[in-house]
Design a protein around this motif. Sequence first.
Motif, PDB file in Angstrom:
ATOM      1  N   THR A 189       4.410 -11.106 -13.095  1.00 40.93           N
ATOM      2  CA  THR A 189       3.193 -11.739 -12.555  1.00 40.93           C
ATOM      3  C   THR A 189       2.935 -13.093 -13.204  1.00 40.93           C
ATOM      4  N   SER A 245      -2.757 -10.732  -7.912  1.00 46.03           N
ATOM      5  CA  SER A 245      -2.968  -9.726  -6.871  1.00 46.03           C
ATOM      6  C   SER A 245      -3.859  -8.603  -7.400  1.00 46.03           C
ATOM      7  N   GLU A 246      -4.825  -8.192  -6.587  1.00 46.57           N
ATOM      8  CA  GLU A 246      -5.724  -7.104  -6.982  1.00 46.57           C
ATOM      9  C   GLU A 246      -4.960  -5.798  -7.134  1.00 46.57           C
ATOM     10  N   GLU A 247      -3.982  -5.563  -6.268  1.00 49.98           N
ATOM     11  CA  GLU A 247      -3.174  -4.339  -6.339  1.00 49.98           C
ATOM     12  C   GLU A 247      -2.372  -4.274  -7.644  1.00 49.98           C
ATOM     13  N   ILE A 248      -1.807  -5.420  -8.036  1.00 47.66           N
ATOM     14  CA  ILE A 248      -1.027  -5.457  -9.282  1.00 47.66           C
ATOM     15  C   ILE A 248      -1.934  -5.236 -10.491  1.00 47.66           C
ATOM     16  N   GLN A 249      -3.147  -5.805 -10.468  1.00 45.41           N
ATOM     17  CA  GLN A 249      -4.104  -5.588 -11.556  1.00 45.41           C
ATOM     18  C   GLN A 249      -4.470  -4.104 -11.663  1.00 45.41           C
ATOM     19  N   LYS A 250      -4.628  -3.462 -10.494  1.00 44.87           N
ATOM     20  CA  LYS A 250      -4.924  -2.022 -10.492  1.00 44.87           C
ATOM     21  C   LYS A 250      -3.740  -1.229 -11.041  1.00 44.87           C
ATOM     22  N   ALA A 251      -2.517  -1.653 -10.663  1.00 42.92           N
ATOM     23  CA  ALA A 251      -1.305  -0.981 -11.158  1.00 42.92           C
ATOM     24  C   ALA A 251      -1.213  -1.093 -12.677  1.00 42.92           C
TER      25      ALA A 251
END
Length: 246
Positions: free
Chosen positions: A77, A84-90
């Motif tokens: 990243t 990305s919000e999805e990557i932050q959640k991951a």
Amino acid sequence: MSVILIILLFFLFYFVYQNNKLKQKIKRKDAKQKILLNVINAGIDSQETEQKKIASFLHDNINSLLSSAGLHLNVFTTKNNIQSEEIQKAKAILLEAHDLLRDISHDLVPTLLVRFGLIYALEDLCERNSNSSIEFKFSSSVLTETRYSEKFETKLYFIVSELLSNIIKHSEAQKAQISLHENQNQLIIIIHDNGKGFNAEKLNEIEGFGLNRIRVRIKKLKGNFSIISRANENTGTSVKIKVPIS
């Protein structure tokens, strides 16, 4: 005289017979107790060995994989400037999984116990179990850096941990004190709480407390274990453990 002699001989043989019968009964009872103790000890040893294996596997393998995955994700990243919000959640999920596994591993065999020894680990145990409902205080006349054998430390740690768990679950105490000291090559651990207490004379009936398992563990260490407690009184409960230092 002959009749009296015969009667006396009859009673003599009868008492000898009953005495031999009682001795055999005691021997059978002792043999059963030894078998039961061996079974319980084998179960305890097996459980502790498995706990070490699982803790080591979680710490050395699973946690390492999670840390590696998180590191690669961070590098990717950053390098590609991805927000990305999805990557932050991951990333957050990976971090939470890492923390959960670390806590599980610590509960199985505390890292502090392995690295720094029994005194540090018990002090940490008291701090972690203290909350707004109950306060655990720890004191020790034994030097903090003192180390004993690994098996000795592990067994005592789990014994004290189980006793603290009993205090939290059953005693309704607000305060508890754990103290350690050495005397004539014996390690003495005293645990006292100000809870409601129980009938210490009926230990065999109090299966929920796991006190018989604790007694077996201490006996295996060639130590002794005593409890002073009275049911529904405000005098609390005092437990004294005394084991030869290994």
